[in-house]
Write a protein that holds these residues in place. Structure first.
Motif, PDB file in Angstrom:
ATOM      1  N   UNK A  16       0.817  -1.213   0.000  1.00  0.00           N
ATOM      2  CA  UNK A  16       0.000   0.000   0.000  1.00  0.00           C
ATOM      3  C   UNK A  16       0.858   1.274   0.000  1.00  0.00           C
ATOM      4  N   UNK A  17       2.120   1.134   0.352  1.00  0.00           N
ATOM      5  CA  UNK A  17       3.050   2.279   0.413  1.00  0.00           C
ATOM      6  C   UNK A  17       2.550   3.327   1.399  1.00  0.00           C
ATOM      7  N   UNK A  18       1.984   2.861   2.493  1.00  0.00           N
ATOM      8  CA  UNK A  18       1.373   3.748   3.476  1.00  0.00           C
ATOM      9  C   UNK A  18       2.375   4.719   4.091  1.00  0.00           C
ATOM     10  N   UNK A  19       3.571   4.249   4.406  1.00  0.00           N
ATOM     11  CA  UNK A  19       4.577   5.128   4.996  1.00  0.00           C
ATOM     12  C   UNK A  19       4.954   6.267   4.063  1.00  0.00           C
ATOM     13  N   UNK A  20       5.137   5.944   2.794  1.00  0.00           N
ATOM     14  CA  UNK A  20       5.479   6.974   1.808  1.00  0.00           C
ATOM     15  C   UNK A  20       4.314   7.940   1.616  1.00  0.00           C
ATOM     16  N   UNK A  21       3.101   7.427   1.631  1.00  0.00           N
ATOM     17  CA  UNK A  21       1.923   8.284   1.473  1.00  0.00           C
ATOM     18  C   UNK A  21       1.832   9.292   2.617  1.00  0.00           C
ATOM     19  N   UNK A  22       2.126   8.831   3.826  1.00  0.00           N
ATOM     20  CA  UNK A  22       2.030   9.702   4.999  1.00  0.00           C
ATOM     21  C   UNK A  22       3.113  10.777   5.017  1.00  0.00           C
ATOM     22  N   UNK A  23       4.306  10.436   4.556  1.00  0.00           N
ATOM     23  CA  UNK A  23       5.428  11.361   4.720  1.00  0.00           C
ATOM     24  C   UNK A  23       5.803  12.150   3.476  1.00  0.00           C
ATOM     25  N   UNK A  30       3.087  14.472   0.109  1.00  0.00           N
ATOM     26  CA  UNK A  30       2.330  13.811   1.164  1.00  0.00           C
ATOM     27  C   UNK A  30       0.905  13.557   0.673  1.00  0.00           C
ATOM     28  N   UNK A  31       0.383  12.381   0.986  1.00  0.00           N
ATOM     29  CA  UNK A  31      -0.962  12.013   0.569  1.00  0.00           C
ATOM     30  C   UNK A  31      -1.012  11.207  -0.716  1.00  0.00           C
ATOM     31  N   UNK A  32       0.116  11.114  -1.398  1.00  0.00           N
ATOM     32  CA  UNK A  32       0.200  10.367  -2.659  1.00  0.00           C
ATOM     33  C   UNK A  32       1.142   9.181  -2.438  1.00  0.00           C
ATOM     34  N   UNK A  33       0.665   7.943  -2.611  1.00  0.00           N
ATOM     35  CA  UNK A  33       1.556   6.796  -2.406  1.00  0.00           C
ATOM     36  C   UNK A  33       2.553   6.629  -3.551  1.00  0.00           C
ATOM     37  N   UNK A  34       3.729   6.124  -3.214  1.00  0.00           N
ATOM     38  CA  UNK A  34       4.769   5.836  -4.202  1.00  0.00           C
ATOM     39  C   UNK A  34       5.699   4.785  -3.614  1.00  0.00           C
ATOM     40  N   UNK A  35       6.327   4.027  -4.484  1.00  0.00           N
ATOM     41  CA  UNK A  35       7.309   3.029  -4.087  1.00  0.00           C
ATOM     42  C   UNK A  35       8.593   3.354  -4.833  1.00  0.00           C
ATOM     43  N   UNK A  91      15.836  21.817  -3.054  1.00  0.00           N
ATOM     44  CA  UNK A  91      15.069  21.856  -4.299  1.00  0.00           C
ATOM     45  C   UNK A  91      13.904  22.834  -4.268  1.00  0.00           C
ATOM     46  N   UNK A  92      13.220  22.925  -3.179  1.00  0.00           N
ATOM     47  CA  UNK A  92      12.040  23.784  -3.130  1.00  0.00           C
ATOM     48  C   UNK A  92      10.793  23.106  -3.671  1.00  0.00           C
ATOM     49  N   UNK A  93      10.899  21.859  -4.064  1.00  0.00           N
ATOM     50  CA  UNK A  93       9.720  21.093  -4.450  1.00  0.00           C
ATOM     51  C   UNK A  93       9.550  20.806  -5.921  1.00  0.00           C
ATOM     52  N   UNK A  94      10.493  21.176  -6.777  1.00  0.00           N
ATOM     53  CA  UNK A  94      10.296  20.933  -8.211  1.00  0.00           C
ATOM     54  C   UNK A  94      10.227  19.443  -8.534  1.00  0.00           C
ATOM     55  N   UNK A  95      11.090  18.631  -7.921  1.00  0.00           N
ATOM     56  CA  UNK A  95      11.059  17.182  -8.152  1.00  0.00           C
ATOM     57  C   UNK A  95       9.765  16.587  -7.589  1.00  0.00           C
ATOM     58  N   UNK A  96       9.357  17.071  -6.425  1.00  0.00           N
ATOM     59  CA  UNK A  96       8.129  16.569  -5.807  1.00  0.00           C
ATOM     60  C   UNK A  96       6.915  16.871  -6.686  1.00  0.00           C
ATOM     61  N   UNK A  97       6.829  18.074  -7.204  1.00  0.00           N
ATOM     62  CA  UNK A  97       5.709  18.438  -8.077  1.00  0.00           C
ATOM     63  C   UNK A  97       5.730  17.625  -9.370  1.00  0.00           C
ATOM     64  N   UNK A  99       7.129  14.593  -9.877  1.00  0.00           N
ATOM     65  CA  UNK A  99       6.774  13.205  -9.582  1.00  0.00           C
ATOM     66  C   UNK A  99       5.319  13.026  -9.211  1.00  0.00           C
ATOM     67  N   UNK A 100       4.781  13.955  -8.446  1.00  0.00           N
ATOM     68  CA  UNK A 100       3.371  13.868  -8.064  1.00  0.00           C
ATOM     69  C   UNK A 100       2.474  13.951  -9.295  1.00  0.00           C
ATOM     70  N   UNK A 101       2.813  14.827 -10.232  1.00  0.00           N
ATOM     71  CA  UNK A 101       2.030  14.921 -11.478  1.00  0.00           C
ATOM     72  C   UNK A 101       2.097  13.605 -12.241  1.00  0.00           C
ATOM     73  N   UNK A 102       3.288  12.998 -12.287  1.00  0.00           N
ATOM     74  CA  UNK A 102       3.441  11.691 -12.942  1.00  0.00           C
ATOM     75  C   UNK A 102       2.530  10.653 -12.279  1.00  0.00           C
ATOM     76  N   UNK A 103       2.580  10.583 -10.958  1.00  0.00           N
ATOM     77  CA  UNK A 103       1.799   9.587 -10.225  1.00  0.00           C
ATOM     78  C   UNK A 103       0.300   9.791 -10.406  1.00  0.00           C
ATOM     79  N   UNK A 104      -0.148  11.020 -10.393  1.00  0.00           N
ATOM     80  CA  UNK A 104      -1.586  11.296 -10.507  1.00  0.00           C
ATOM     81  C   UNK A 104      -2.133  10.986 -11.900  1.00  0.00           C
ATOM     82  N   UNK A 105      -1.295  11.069 -12.922  1.00  0.00           N
ATOM     83  CA  UNK A 105      -1.754  10.742 -14.278  1.00  0.00           C
ATOM     84  C   UNK A 105      -2.064   9.258 -14.433  1.00  0.00           C
ATOM     85  N   UNK A 106      -1.309   8.405 -13.738  1.00  0.00           N
ATOM     86  CA  UNK A 106      -1.496   6.950 -13.776  1.00  0.00           C
ATOM     87  C   UNK A 106      -1.321   6.359 -15.182  1.00  0.00           C
ATOM     88  N   UNK A 107      -0.568   7.036 -16.036  1.00  0.00           N
ATOM     89  CA  UNK A 107      -0.346   6.543 -17.395  1.00  0.00           C
ATOM     90  C   UNK A 107       0.717   5.447 -17.451  1.00  0.00           C
TER      91      UNK A 107
END
Length: 153
Positions: A16-23, A30-35, A91-97, A99-107
């Motif tokens: 479920x990648x719960x730890x990654x989702x939480x942190x 945060x709030x988006x699971x990833x492995x 970084x200020x979040x550029x990698x996070x943004x 990656x999060x966009x990649x994950x949310x697309x689910x392509x």
């Protein structure tokens, strides 16, 4: 395709990648699971090491992550296609943004990205929300512990 990670034993097989989702993490908010995984055991060790403070952490294991052998499931991201500052510790979040966009697309099931630690190394960000994630197999290859000399910096 076999990839690797070093994980705390009690959560090593948590699909479920719960730890990654939480942190959250470098490549996801945060709030988006990833492995996260690395293409080699050596890089997986370095990736875990930079996030480990002391040698007497909870028991660790080497986890093999087997992904379906379908190249269409993956996205290779070239260094020049990453946002500016993706590899900066401040970084200020550029990698996070990104990656999060990649994950949310689910392509794609995963994206391959360069390692911040070793630029020639390749890490994967695996999407547990992708329909092919059910085909991903996680297994404990063996117990793992850092050589204590690594902490004498």
């Amino acid at each position: 395709m076999r990839t690797w990670r070093i994980a705390i034993e009690k959560v090593a097989l948590d699909r479920s990648c719960e730890g990654a989702r939480k942190s959250g993490g470098h490549w996801h908010s945060e709030g988006v699971p990833a492995l996260y995984a690395a293409m080699t055991v050596e890089l997986a060790v370095l990736e875990k090491f930079v996030h480990t403070e002391e040698v007497d952490e909870e028991p660790l294991v080497l986890v093999a992550i087997d992904l379906p052998d379908d190249p269409e499931l993956g996205l290779d991201v070239a260094r020049e296609d990453l946002p500016e500052g993706w590899d900066s510790l401040d970084d200020g979040g550029s990698a996070m943004l990104f990656g999060t966009a990649f994950l949310k697309k689910r392509e794609h099931l995963y994206m391959r990205v360069p390692s911040v630690i070793v630029g020639e190394g390749v890490n994967l960000v695996i999407n547990p929300a992708h329909h092919a994630y059910e085909q991903v197999k996680l297994s404990i290859a063996r117990s793992f512990s850092f050589d204590p000399r690594m902490f004498k910096r």
